[in-house]
Design a protein around this motif. Structure first.
Motif, PDB file in Angstrom:
ATOM      1  N   MET A   1      -4.356 -46.167  36.554  1.00  9.91           N
ATOM      2  CA  MET A   1      -5.194 -46.257  35.185  1.00  9.91           C
ATOM      3  C   MET A   1      -5.790 -47.524  35.115  1.00  9.91           C
ATOM      4  SD  MET A   1      -2.494 -44.578  32.702  1.00  9.91           S
ATOM      5  CE  MET A   1      -3.430 -43.562  31.706  1.00  9.91           C
ATOM      6  N   ARG A   2      -7.268 -47.857  34.565  1.00 10.58           N
ATOM      7  CA  ARG A   2      -7.778 -48.781  34.680  1.00 10.58           C
ATOM      8  C   ARG A   2      -7.154 -49.793  33.889  1.00 10.58           C
ATOM      9  NH1 ARG A   2     -13.439 -49.227  36.253  1.00 10.58           N
ATOM     10  NH2 ARG A   2     -14.180 -47.084  36.995  1.00 10.58           N
ATOM     11  N   ARG A   3      -6.970 -51.134  34.536  1.00  6.50           N
ATOM     12  CA  ARG A   3      -6.347 -52.022  33.686  1.00  6.50           C
ATOM     13  C   ARG A   3      -6.866 -52.244  32.485  1.00  6.50           C
ATOM     14  NH1 ARG A   3      -6.465 -58.443  35.147  1.00  6.50           N
ATOM     15  NH2 ARG A   3      -4.504 -59.076  34.014  1.00  6.50           N
ATOM     16  N   GLN A   4      -8.256 -52.129  32.030  1.00  8.76           N
ATOM     17  CA  GLN A   4      -9.102 -52.300  30.716  1.00  8.76           C
ATOM     18  C   GLN A   4      -8.171 -51.350  29.524  1.00  8.76           C
ATOM     19  OE1 GLN A   4     -11.082 -54.446  30.013  1.00  8.76           O
ATOM     20  NE2 GLN A   4     -10.947 -53.964  27.673  1.00  8.76           N
ATOM     21  N   LEU A   5      -7.575 -50.237  30.101  1.00 13.12           N
ATOM     22  CA  LEU A   5      -7.141 -49.662  29.146  1.00 13.12           C
ATOM     23  C   LEU A   5      -6.026 -50.255  28.262  1.00 13.12           C
ATOM     24  CD1 LEU A   5      -6.895 -46.754  27.645  1.00 13.12           C
ATOM     25  CD2 LEU A   5      -5.393 -45.948  29.714  1.00 13.12           C
ATOM     26  N   ALA A  28     -13.054 -52.564  40.391  1.00 13.12           N
ATOM     27  CA  ALA A  28     -12.571 -52.533  39.114  1.00 13.12           C
ATOM     28  C   ALA A  28     -10.963 -52.485  39.599  1.00 13.12           C
ATOM     29  CB  ALA A  28     -12.638 -50.999  38.778  1.00 13.12           C
ATOM     30  N   GLU A  29     -10.346 -53.038  38.336  1.00 18.11           N
ATOM     31  CA  GLU A  29      -8.636 -53.352  38.295  1.00 18.11           C
ATOM     32  C   GLU A  29      -8.218 -52.035  38.082  1.00 18.11           C
ATOM     33  OE1 GLU A  29      -9.144 -58.016  37.535  1.00 18.11           O
ATOM     34  OE2 GLU A  29      -8.914 -56.939  36.189  1.00 18.11           O
ATOM     35  N   TYR A  30      -7.045 -51.816  38.496  1.00 17.74           N
ATOM     36  CA  TYR A  30      -6.058 -50.809  38.265  1.00 17.74           C
ATOM     37  C   TYR A  30      -4.867 -50.905  38.246  1.00 17.74           C
ATOM     38  CZ  TYR A  30     -10.267 -47.857  39.365  1.00 17.74           C
ATOM     39  OH  TYR A  30     -11.509 -47.350  39.298  1.00 17.74           O
ATOM     40  N   ARG A  31      -4.011 -50.281  37.301  1.00 19.75           N
ATOM     41  CA  ARG A  31      -2.462 -50.332  37.386  1.00 19.75           C
ATOM     42  C   ARG A  31      -1.949 -49.160  37.633  1.00 19.75           C
ATOM     43  NH1 ARG A  31      -0.100 -54.880  35.758  1.00 19.75           N
ATOM     44  NH2 ARG A  31      -1.241 -56.521  34.458  1.00 19.75           N
ATOM     45  N   VAL A  32      -0.638 -49.150  38.324  1.00 22.43           N
ATOM     46  CA  VAL A  32       0.041 -47.867  38.218  1.00 22.43           C
ATOM     47  C   VAL A  32       0.618 -47.739  36.862  1.00 22.43           C
ATOM     48  CG1 VAL A  32       0.861 -47.938  40.694  1.00 22.43           C
ATOM     49  CG2 VAL A  32       2.114 -49.116  38.948  1.00 22.43           C
ATOM     50  N   LYS A  33       1.071 -46.715  36.304  1.00 21.11           N
ATOM     51  CA  LYS A  33       1.291 -46.607  34.812  1.00 21.11           C
ATOM     52  C   LYS A  33       2.438 -46.931  34.394  1.00 21.11           C
ATOM     53  CE  LYS A  33       1.842 -42.173  33.005  1.00 21.11           C
ATOM     54  NZ  LYS A  33       1.334 -40.900  32.528  1.00 21.11           N
ATOM     55  N   PRO A  34       2.297 -48.090  33.632  1.00 14.79           N
ATOM     56  CA  PRO A  34       3.814 -48.675  33.402  1.00 14.79           C
ATOM     57  C   PRO A  34       4.679 -47.974  32.332  1.00 14.79           C
ATOM     58  CG  PRO A  34       2.003 -49.960  32.136  1.00 14.79           C
ATOM     59  CD  PRO A  34       1.356 -48.681  32.957  1.00 14.79           C
TER      60      PRO A  34
ATOM     61  N   ASN B   2       2.842 -43.298  28.134  1.00 15.75           N
ATOM     62  CA  ASN B   2       1.754 -42.389  28.249  1.00 15.75           C
ATOM     63  C   ASN B   2       0.975 -42.388  27.056  1.00 15.75           C
ATOM     64  OD1 ASN B   2       3.253 -41.227  30.556  1.00 15.75           O
ATOM     65  ND2 ASN B   2       4.963 -40.562  29.207  1.00 15.75           N
ATOM     66  N   CYS B   3       1.147 -43.062  26.223  1.00 14.54           N
ATOM     67  CA  CYS B   3       0.311 -43.035  24.838  1.00 14.54           C
ATOM     68  C   CYS B   3      -1.162 -43.302  25.224  1.00 14.54           C
ATOM     69  CB  CYS B   3       0.797 -43.927  23.661  1.00 14.54           C
ATOM     70  SG  CYS B   3       2.297 -45.070  24.321  1.00 14.54           S
ATOM     71  N   PRO B   4      -1.647 -44.554  26.028  1.00 12.64           N
ATOM     72  CA  PRO B   4      -2.909 -44.778  26.149  1.00 12.64           C
ATOM     73  C   PRO B   4      -3.562 -43.595  26.720  1.00 12.64           C
ATOM     74  CG  PRO B   4      -1.574 -46.787  26.726  1.00 12.64           C
ATOM     75  CD  PRO B   4      -0.778 -45.484  26.577  1.00 12.64           C
ATOM     76  N   GLY B   5      -3.141 -42.784  27.726  1.00 16.73           N
ATOM     77  CA  GLY B   5      -3.478 -41.780  28.458  1.00 16.73           C
ATOM     78  C   GLY B   5      -3.802 -40.705  27.442  1.00 16.73           C
TER      79      GLY B   5
END
Lengths: 34, 176
Positions: A1-5, A28-34, B2-5
């Motif tokens: 997912m984009r880091r900005q989120l 763009a910067e991404y993270r695996v979903k934490p 998962n909330c932001p997604g």
């Protein structure tokens, strides 16, 4: 997912030390979903 | 988490209040680099899968949604043979306002909704002041159910936290 989120959600500022490092793909910067 | 997604999915289209409640659920796998010893209760270190859901609803719909979730959680636990529960209600600490976002009305509403449902369902619970938490500054009241004696594996001799249900009242502003 984009880091900005995670800046938007507020998690980036508080929990980044518990996340795996972000990666850069196509300018763009991404993270695996934490 | 998962909330932001789920919030992105929710806001991807124009919604009317008549569409509510919108319920989004996911078996979401998350990856964390947590220092050992940080987490208690659940065995989790680098990656795990959350059976996770977010419900977007009006204030009037909250209690009905909570009751349905509590019933659902109890049904699932019973199916797996867990029949002794301890229930905790985490609430804010009104004497420590700077650690919390949200107004007193919002906190009272969230706590009262959870409390009303627990009472209506005849569930005994323990109130834990100051345990309500979320992103950085605290924004969520929560209900969690623990179960005793979870069998021989995983080796958790005491109690383990099972489902947690939370009410968030401040999310929308960040994502607006």
């Amino acid at each position: 997912m984009r880091r900005q989120l995670f800046f938007t959600s507020g998690h980036e500022g508080y929990y980044a030390q518990n996340f795996f490092d972000f990666m850069e793909l196509d300018d763009a910067e991404y993270r695996v979903k934490p | 988490m998962n909330c932001p997604g789920h919030i992105l999915i929710y806001k991807d289209s124009l919604r009317s209040y008549r569409d509510l409640p919108v319920r989004l659920g996911e078996l979401g796998t998350v990856y964390r680099y947590e220092r050992s010893g940080v987490m208690h209760g659940l065995l989790r270190v680098r990656g795990f899968t959350q059976d996770d859901a977010h419900i977007f609803c009006t204030p009037e719909q909250i209690e009905r949604e909570i009751a349905d979730c509590v019933e659902f959680a109890r049904d699932v636990l019973r199916d797996f043979g867990f029949d002794k529960f301890q229930t905790e209600l985490s609430v804010w600490d009104a004497n420590d306002r700077k650690s919390y976002v949200g107004s007193e009305e919002q906190w009272n509403m969230a706590t009262a909704s959870l409390e009303n449902v627990l009472q209506r369902l005849n569930i005994e619970y323990k109130v834990i002041p100051g345990e309500a938490a979320s992103t950085g500054r605290k924004s969520i009241s929560s209900w969690s159910m623990r179960s005793d004696g979870c069998g021989s594996f995983p080796p958790c001799s005491s109690t383990s936290t099972c489902p947690t249900l939370r009410i968030g009242v401040r999310r929308r502003r960040r994502y607006a």
